[in-house]
Design an enzyme around this catalytic site. Structure first.
Site, mmCIF file in Angstrom:
data_model
loop_
_atom_site.group_PDB
_atom_site.id
_atom_site.type_symbol
_atom_site.label_atom_id
_atom_site.label_comp_id
_atom_site.label_asym_id
_atom_site.label_seq_id
_atom_site.Cartn_x
_atom_site.Cartn_y
_atom_site.Cartn_z
ATOM 1 N N LYS A 65 0.868 -1.186 0.000
ATOM 2 C CA LYS A 65 0.000 0.000 0.000
ATOM 3 C C LYS A 65 0.894 1.222 0.000
ATOM 4 O O LYS A 65 1.824 1.337 0.802
ATOM 5 C CB LYS A 65 -0.901 0.002 1.228
ATOM 6 C CG LYS A 65 -2.017 1.069 1.220
ATOM 7 C CD LYS A 65 -1.594 2.441 1.712
ATOM 8 C CE LYS A 65 -1.311 2.491 3.200
ATOM 9 N NZ LYS A 65 -2.531 2.441 4.026
ATOM 10 N N ARG A 108 -10.748 1.692 6.530
ATOM 11 C CA ARG A 108 -9.884 0.591 6.979
ATOM 12 C C ARG A 108 -9.281 0.877 8.347
ATOM 13 O O ARG A 108 -9.262 0.018 9.236
ATOM 14 C CB ARG A 108 -8.823 0.369 5.905
ATOM 15 C CG ARG A 108 -7.490 -0.217 6.334
ATOM 16 C CD ARG A 108 -6.499 0.906 6.592
ATOM 17 N NE ARG A 108 -5.120 0.457 6.506
ATOM 18 C CZ ARG A 108 -4.142 1.063 7.137
ATOM 19 N NH1 ARG A 108 -4.368 2.105 7.905
ATOM 20 N NH2 ARG A 108 -2.901 0.643 7.002
ATOM 21 N N GLN A 136 -9.888 11.817 9.417
ATOM 22 C CA GLN A 136 -10.149 10.513 9.998
ATOM 23 C C GLN A 136 -11.227 10.540 11.080
ATOM 24 O O GLN A 136 -11.903 9.531 11.330
ATOM 25 C CB GLN A 136 -8.859 9.946 10.591
ATOM 26 C CG GLN A 136 -8.953 8.498 11.046
ATOM 27 C CD GLN A 136 -9.254 7.534 9.908
ATOM 28 O OE1 GLN A 136 -8.811 7.736 8.781
ATOM 29 N NE2 GLN A 136 -10.018 6.499 10.184
ATOM 30 N N LYS A 224 6.249 10.587 16.745
ATOM 31 C CA LYS A 224 4.863 10.931 17.062
ATOM 32 C C LYS A 224 4.485 10.331 18.422
ATOM 33 O O LYS A 224 4.938 9.257 18.794
ATOM 34 C CB LYS A 224 3.915 10.433 15.978
ATOM 35 C CG LYS A 224 3.994 11.250 14.683
ATOM 36 C CD LYS A 224 2.869 10.890 13.743
ATOM 37 C CE LYS A 224 2.876 11.764 12.505
ATOM 38 N NZ LYS A 224 1.738 11.439 11.609
#
Length: 312
Positions: A65, A108, A136, A224
Site C-alpha cells: 500500500k 480501513r 479521519q 509521534k
C-alpha cells in the site's frame, strides 16, 4: 489485471465490509504464516508532502500500500490523503490488482479500531471523546457508533471551521456532539480516540477513569506521540502488530520497558482468536495502539474485489 478506481472503491466500501476485512487482517497479523515488513517513510523536496510504503503477505495475498499526504491538495480541490493498494499474483509475482483507496483507507483504519473496541471497550460505552478534527475523525465516530451504544461525542480540537463542521456532521447522525476541552472530555469518556499528528501527550493520565478504553491511531511515524507515559502501567496494552508498534506506533516510547518485560503488549489478533483475554473487568483501563498495518490494506483489497464481482 484488476483495476478499481477511487470513485468505484469509494462506492463499494462500507463500514460492515471494512470491519470484516480488518478483523481477518488482525487475525492474520497474529499468525506465524503472515509477514509484515518494516514501513518505508519518505517525503518529497517539499517537506510537508510525505508518503509511506507498507508491504506484507499472507496465505493468499501479497502486495503493498502506498499512502500519501500532500498538504497543498485542498487548494487544488483534492484531498490531502491518497492511497493505492497493489496486489501481486501469488503464483507469478506479476501485477494482480491496482486499487485506488483514498477513502477506503479511512474506513480501513477506523474498522481496525472498531474491531479492537468491540473486544476491549465497555459494552455500555456511551460517551466518546475524539481528539482531532481531521479527515479521519468522522470515520472513527461512525465505526465505533456501530459497535457500541454511543450517545455523546466530545470533540477536542482547536477552534476552526473544520472542528465546527465535524460537530455538525456528527450531530446529523442523531448523536449529541459538542466541542470540549481535553480534561472535560477525557474525564467524561468511556472511549477516547486520538487522531492527531501530535508529538507530545494530549492529556494527563490522571484524567483517565476506571473502565476507559483508549485508542491511539495518530502515532504512525518516529517521534509521534499522543498518550502520557504514566498511563501505561495502569492499563492493559494491545496493538495491531508489536514489531511495527514499537518502531513507528505509540509504543515506540515504551520499547525499553517492553523489551525488559516490565510492560506486556497483546496483539489484538490473539484476543480475536481467544488465545488471550480482552476486557476482563469493568474497571480495567485498556489501550489499543493502531499503527496501521499492510495486511489491513491487502484484506481490504480482497474484500473490494469480491464486492465488485458480486455487483456485476
Amino acid at each position: 489485471m484488476i483495476y478499481i478506481s477511487e470513485e468505484e472503491s469509494a462506492a463499494l466500501v462500507t463500514h460492515e465490509l471494512a470491519f470484516e476485512a480488518a478483523r481477518e487482517a488482525l487475525v492474520a497479523a497474529a499468525s506465524p504464516q503472515s509477514l509484515v515488513f518494516p514501513a518505508v517513510l519518505g517525503r518529497t523536496q517539499e517537506a510537508t508532502n510525505t508518503f509511506s510504503i507498507k508491504s506484507g503477505s499472507s496465505d493468499d495475498l501479497t502486495g503493498v500500500k502506498i499512502g500519501s499526504f500532500w498538504s497543498g491538495n485542498p487548494a487544488r480541490g483534492l484531498p490531502r490523503h491518497n492511497s493505492t493498494i497493489v496486489l501481486l499474483d501469488q503464483h507469478t509475482g506479476r501485477l494482480g490488482a491496482v486499487i485506488e483507496a483514498g477513502k477506503v483507507n479511512a474506513y480501513r483504519t477506523a474498522a481496525a479500531d472498531a474491531v479492537a473496541a468491540d473486544l476491549l471497550a465497555s459494552k455500555q460505552a456511551k460517551v466518546l471523546a475524539i481528539f482531532g478534527a481531521g479527515n479521519q475523525a468522522g470515520f472513527e465516530v461512525r465505526a465505533l457508533a456501530r459497535i457500541r451504544p454511543i450517545e455523546t461525542v466530545l470533540v477536542v480540537a482547536r477552534p476552526s471551521p473544520r472542528r465546527d463542521a465535524l460537530v455538525d456532521q456528527i450531530g446529523e447522525r442523531d448523536l449529541e456532539a459538542r466541542a470540549a476541552l481535553p480534561e472535560e472530555a477525557v474525564r467524561a469518556a468511556d472511549i477516547v480516540v486520538t487522531a492527531t499528528p501530535s508529538r507530545e501527550p494530549l492529556f494527563d493520565a490522571a484524567w483517565v477513569g476506571p473502565g476507559t478504553h483508549i485508542v491511539s491511531m495518530g502515532s504512525d511515524a518516529p517521534g509521534k506521540r499522543e498518550l502520557p507515559s504514566d498511563l501505561f502501567p495502569r492499563a492493559r496494552l494491545f496493538c495491531d502488530l508489536l514489531s511495527q508498534s514499537v518502531q513507528i506506533g505509540e509504543f515506540q516510547h515504551l520499547r525499553d520497558e517492553i523489551d525488559a518485560g516490565v510492560l506486556a503488549v497483546t496483539p489484538i489478533g490473539d484476543v480475536i482468536e481467544k488465545r488471550a483475554p480482552g476486557r476482563r473487568f469493568d474497571n480495567e483501563i485498556t489501550v489499543f495502539d493502531s499503527s496501521g498495518i499492510s495486511l489491513q490494506d491487502l484484506y481490504m483489497a480482497g474484500a473490494l474485489i469480491r464486492a465488485k464481482a458480486s455487483h456485476r
